[in-house]
Design a protein around this motif. Structure first.
Motif, PDB file in Angstrom:
ATOM      1  N   SER A  25     -24.148  35.785   0.341  1.00  0.00           N
ATOM      2  CA  SER A  25     -23.669  37.112   0.753  1.00  0.00           C
ATOM      3  C   SER A  25     -22.755  37.738  -0.289  1.00  0.00           C
ATOM      4  CB  SER A  25     -22.932  37.009   2.095  1.00  0.00           C
ATOM      5  OG  SER A  25     -21.744  36.239   1.957  1.00  0.00           O
ATOM      6  N   ASN A  26     -22.290  36.933  -1.237  1.00  0.00           N
ATOM      7  CA  ASN A  26     -21.455  37.449  -2.327  1.00  0.00           C
ATOM      8  C   ASN A  26     -22.390  37.965  -3.423  1.00  0.00           C
ATOM      9  OD1 ASN A  26     -19.674  37.980  -4.400  1.00  0.00           O
ATOM     10  ND2 ASN A  26     -18.536  36.063  -4.180  1.00  0.00           N
ATOM     11  N   ALA A  27     -22.884  39.178  -3.222  1.00  0.00           N
ATOM     12  CA  ALA A  27     -23.920  39.733  -4.094  1.00  0.00           C
ATOM     13  C   ALA A  27     -23.454  39.868  -5.533  1.00  0.00           C
ATOM     14  CB  ALA A  27     -24.378  41.085  -3.557  1.00  0.00           C
ATOM     15  N   ASP A  28     -22.194  40.273  -5.745  1.00  0.00           N
ATOM     16  CA  ASP A  28     -21.692  40.462  -7.102  1.00  0.00           C
ATOM     17  C   ASP A  28     -21.687  39.140  -7.866  1.00  0.00           C
ATOM     18  OD1 ASP A  28     -21.319  43.153  -6.690  1.00  0.00           O
ATOM     19  OD2 ASP A  28     -19.197  42.948  -6.140  1.00  0.00           O
ATOM     20  N   CYS A  29     -21.255  38.070  -7.196  1.00  0.00           N
ATOM     21  CA  CYS A  29     -21.238  36.757  -7.831  1.00  0.00           C
ATOM     22  C   CYS A  29     -22.657  36.290  -8.139  1.00  0.00           C
ATOM     23  CB  CYS A  29     -20.522  35.747  -6.925  1.00  0.00           C
ATOM     24  SG  CYS A  29     -20.538  34.054  -7.552  1.00  0.00           S
ATOM     25  N   VAL A  30     -23.558  36.474  -7.193  1.00  0.00           N
ATOM     26  CA  VAL A  30     -24.954  36.070  -7.390  1.00  0.00           C
ATOM     27  C   VAL A  30     -25.556  36.797  -8.585  1.00  0.00           C
ATOM     28  CG1 VAL A  30     -27.266  36.130  -6.392  1.00  0.00           C
ATOM     29  CG2 VAL A  30     -25.321  35.394  -4.989  1.00  0.00           C
ATOM     30  N   ASP A  31     -25.284  38.088  -8.693  1.00  0.00           N
ATOM     31  CA  ASP A  31     -25.809  38.875  -9.811  1.00  0.00           C
ATOM     32  C   ASP A  31     -25.227  38.396 -11.143  1.00  0.00           C
ATOM     33  OD1 ASP A  31     -27.367  40.383  -8.129  1.00  0.00           O
ATOM     34  OD2 ASP A  31     -25.951  42.062  -8.013  1.00  0.00           O
ATOM     35  N   ASP A  32     -23.948  38.085 -11.143  1.00  0.00           N
ATOM     36  CA  ASP A  32     -23.308  37.584 -12.369  1.00  0.00           C
ATOM     37  C   ASP A  32     -23.956  36.281 -12.823  1.00  0.00           C
ATOM     38  OD1 ASP A  32     -21.526  39.686 -12.548  1.00  0.00           O
ATOM     39  OD2 ASP A  32     -19.942  38.646 -11.435  1.00  0.00           O
ATOM     40  N   LEU A  33     -24.188  35.390 -11.881  1.00  0.00           N
ATOM     41  CA  LEU A  33     -24.750  34.082 -12.238  1.00  0.00           C
ATOM     42  C   LEU A  33     -26.207  34.212 -12.679  1.00  0.00           C
ATOM     43  CD1 LEU A  33     -23.143  31.751  -9.554  1.00  0.00           C
ATOM     44  CD2 LEU A  33     -22.423  32.210 -11.903  1.00  0.00           C
ATOM     45  N   LYS A  34     -26.926  35.184 -12.128  1.00  0.00           N
ATOM     46  CA  LYS A  34     -28.284  35.447 -12.618  1.00  0.00           C
ATOM     47  C   LYS A  34     -28.236  35.894 -14.071  1.00  0.00           C
ATOM     48  CE  LYS A  34     -30.536  36.635  -8.226  1.00  0.00           C
ATOM     49  NZ  LYS A  34     -31.156  37.722  -7.413  1.00  0.00           N
ATOM     50  N   ALA A  35     -27.249  36.716 -14.403  1.00  0.00           N
ATOM     51  CA  ALA A  35     -27.091  37.181 -15.785  1.00  0.00           C
ATOM     52  C   ALA A  35     -26.711  36.019 -16.707  1.00  0.00           C
ATOM     53  CB  ALA A  35     -26.034  38.281 -15.850  1.00  0.00           C
ATOM     54  N   VAL A  36     -25.863  35.113 -16.206  1.00  0.00           N
ATOM     55  CA  VAL A  36     -25.502  33.923 -16.982  1.00  0.00           C
ATOM     56  C   VAL A  36     -26.743  33.095 -17.273  1.00  0.00           C
ATOM     57  CG1 VAL A  36     -24.272  31.722 -16.905  1.00  0.00           C
ATOM     58  CG2 VAL A  36     -23.114  33.817 -16.181  1.00  0.00           C
ATOM     59  N   ASN A  37     -27.566  32.886 -16.252  1.00  0.00           N
ATOM     60  CA  ASN A  37     -28.786  32.090 -16.432  1.00  0.00           C
ATOM     61  C   ASN A  37     -29.727  32.715 -17.455  1.00  0.00           C
ATOM     62  OD1 ASN A  37     -28.080  30.060 -14.641  1.00  0.00           O
ATOM     63  ND2 ASN A  37     -28.982  31.104 -12.876  1.00  0.00           N
ATOM     64  N   LEU A  38     -29.812  34.046 -17.472  1.00  0.00           N
ATOM     65  CA  LEU A  38     -30.661  34.719 -18.451  1.00  0.00           C
ATOM     66  C   LEU A  38     -30.156  34.470 -19.879  1.00  0.00           C
ATOM     67  CD1 LEU A  38     -31.410  38.180 -16.761  1.00  0.00           C
ATOM     68  CD2 LEU A  38     -33.053  36.371 -17.300  1.00  0.00           C
ATOM     69  N   CYS A  39     -28.855  34.396 -20.033  1.00  0.00           N
ATOM     70  CA  CYS A  39     -28.277  34.174 -21.355  1.00  0.00           C
ATOM     71  C   CYS A  39     -28.583  32.783 -21.897  1.00  0.00           C
ATOM     72  CB  CYS A  39     -26.757  34.371 -21.317  1.00  0.00           C
ATOM     73  SG  CYS A  39     -26.233  36.074 -21.101  1.00  0.00           S
ATOM     74  N   VAL A  40     -28.737  31.819 -21.019  1.00  0.00           N
ATOM     75  CA  VAL A  40     -28.884  30.426 -21.480  1.00  0.00           C
ATOM     76  C   VAL A  40     -30.261  29.843 -21.197  1.00  0.00           C
ATOM     77  CG1 VAL A  40     -26.410  30.009 -21.203  1.00  0.00           C
ATOM     78  CG2 VAL A  40     -27.958  29.441 -19.321  1.00  0.00           C
ATOM     79  N   GLU A  41     -31.190  30.639 -20.687  1.00  0.00           N
ATOM     80  CA  GLU A  41     -32.471  30.086 -20.236  1.00  0.00           C
ATOM     81  C   GLU A  41     -33.309  29.504 -21.369  1.00  0.00           C
ATOM     82  OE1 GLU A  41     -34.892  32.978 -18.344  1.00  0.00           O
ATOM     83  OE2 GLU A  41     -34.888  34.386 -20.025  1.00  0.00           O
TER      84      GLU A  41
END
Length: 470
Positions: free
Chosen positions: A257-273
């Protein structure tokens, strides 16, 4: 007179299982892929543990090339859980490894490892828990295991092994391993000391334990990956600050439910994928790799083929240019009948050898071992924790964090240590009399540090075993 004439079928079956479960040790004089006789002492064998010795743990034992009588005895437990001791032996600290320049996908070639830890220590490489490597059980129930059972069986193995090799009872004993073995190694060490206190035979000369990039506190270890990625410049500062705020510094088990945190972590994953988390300097290889092919057969043609434009040949490794592909050779080698015969593997016990068995029926029930460290320090044991500083699986910053909770006195603060005049990493020495605790980073090394920096790790362990300055 035939055995069948002496007993009924159930008793015959039991006797056959007991016979198969007998202790066995064999000296290996030569190995396929390595020319000539072995220039070191190698012994392989099985030791039964558990009820009726139903679990048969396989081991490789290599005597020290320096002074077997005086050098330390090390029990090495590869992580996973479920990764074979042979992986630790060949790719990390054992006396031989693959000669990639001369190997083909049909005929792997071996060469001696100039930086083997067996040059300064006697090492038992143990396939544990059961279901790992060439270890097996005589009934399916024994394959249902957890951390507690794994620790108990490793300790029982060590007691029985030393009874069979009493000449090593006076040697300094160390329990060692890396990765997931951070959960089991300290507990095995504690069991050894408790057994000594209880008067169990044989009494072991335990001096300490060694851990590389160890899982110690599951939540905090994994949570440290985001700060580590920022520290190493893998994610931009703006993204890190946003994630730190939105996630309140907690990056695992996030509330959806913490959408902002979820979006941030998706962006982190894209950086290191596209980065290999085991070593952030290397590319993330194709998903079809030996590390995850327990159920799917690996394809040897992958050695020279990959669809990713990221994975181009390099000057350092023009043919086998993706590290995961190095692991293909161990599948070919360990699966060959001539190799199994040379190692004296019991026929019919392990149909398909895998480097890391992901299908174990294993329950992790002890994922925080900080209190075990505290107890062992209180009991006065030496401790060496080393971390490859380019590992994002168990980042060194997470390891530093739990070490700080031990509240130890710093006897020598963060300082560089050197090999051949070059910085090999950084070290902090702690004291809590009579215990000595050393934390060391290995510059440029990944999750299994000796695999990436063999020369530096050999210098480190040699100095530490000999009580020399790091």
């Amino acid at each position: 007179m035939k055995l069948r004439a002496l007993c009924g079928p159930p008793l015959c079956l039991l006797l056959c299982l007991l016979f198969q479960s007998g202790l066995s040790q064999t000296v290996v004089k030569s190995l396929p892929g390595l020319p000539g006789d072995l220039p070191f002492y190698l012994e392989t064998g099985y030791i039964g543990v558990g009820e009726l010795d139903d679990v048969q743990l396989f081991y490789y034992f290599v005597e020290s090339e320096r002074s077997p009588r005086d050098d330390p005895l090390v029990l090495w437990l590869t992580g996973g859980p479920g990764c074979s001791a042979l992986s630790g032996l060949i790719y990390e600290i054992g006396p031989f490894t693959f000669n990639y320049e001369k190997s083909t996908r049909f005929r792997p070639s071996l060469k001696l490892n100039d930086y083997s830890w067996t040059k300064v220590a006697n090492i038992i490489f143990l396939d544990q828990p059961v279901g790992t490597g060439f270890s097996y059980a005589n009934n399916w129930e024994s394959y249902n295991i957890n951390d507690n059972i794994s620790v108990a069986e490793s300790y029982e193995f060590l007691r029985k092994w030393l009874k069979l090799h009493p000449q090593f009872l006076s040697n300094p004993l160390y329990i060692a391993g890396d990765s997931y073995s951070g959960v089991t190694v300290p507990r095995v060490a504690l069991e050894v000391d408790k057994g000594n206190e209880a008067g169990l035979e044989p009494k072991m000369n335990l001096e300490g334990y060694v851990l590389g990039n160890p899982l110690t506190n599951y939540d905090s270890d994994l949570n440290s990956r985001v700060p580590f990625a920022h520290l190493k410049g893998l994610i931009p500062n703006e993204l890190y600050e946003s994630a730190k705020t939105d996630c309140n510094g907690k990056y695992i088990n996030v509330n959806e439910s913490n959408a902002d945190c979820v979006d941030d972590l998706k962006a982190v994953n894209l950086c290191v994928e596209n980065i290999d988390t085991a070593n952030i300097l290397e590319p993330n290889c194709v998903t079809q790799s030996p590390k995850s092919t327990v159920s799917d057969r690996w394809d040897p043609t992958l050695i020279n083929r990959d669809p990713s434009p990221l994975l181009l040949p390099t000057e350092r490794a023009s043919r086998v240019w993706c590290r995961n592909y190095n692991y293909l050779y161990i599948y070919i080698w360990a699966s060959a009948k001539v190799v199994r015969d040379a190692l004296h593997i019991r026929e019919g016990t392990v149909e398909k050898w895998v480097r890391c068995n992901k299908t174990l029926s294993y329950t992790s029930n002890f994922l925080v071992v900080i209190d075990i460290h505290k107890e062992l320090i209180k009991r006065g044991f030496r401790v060496l924790i080393y971390s490859g500083d380019h590992d994002m699986v168990i980042p060194y910053v997470g390891t530093q964090a739990w070490i700080d909770t031990l509240n130890l006195t710093i006897s020598e603060d963060w300082h560089a240590w050197f090999v051949d005049g070059q910085v090999a990493g950084y070290a902090t020495l702690y004291s809590s009399f009579p215990s000595l605790f050393t934390f060391v980073t290995v510059k440029g090394a990944g999750h299994t540090a000796p695999e990436y920096k063999p020369k530096e790790c050999f210098a480190l362990i040699s100095r530490w075993f000999d009580y020399l300055y790091i």
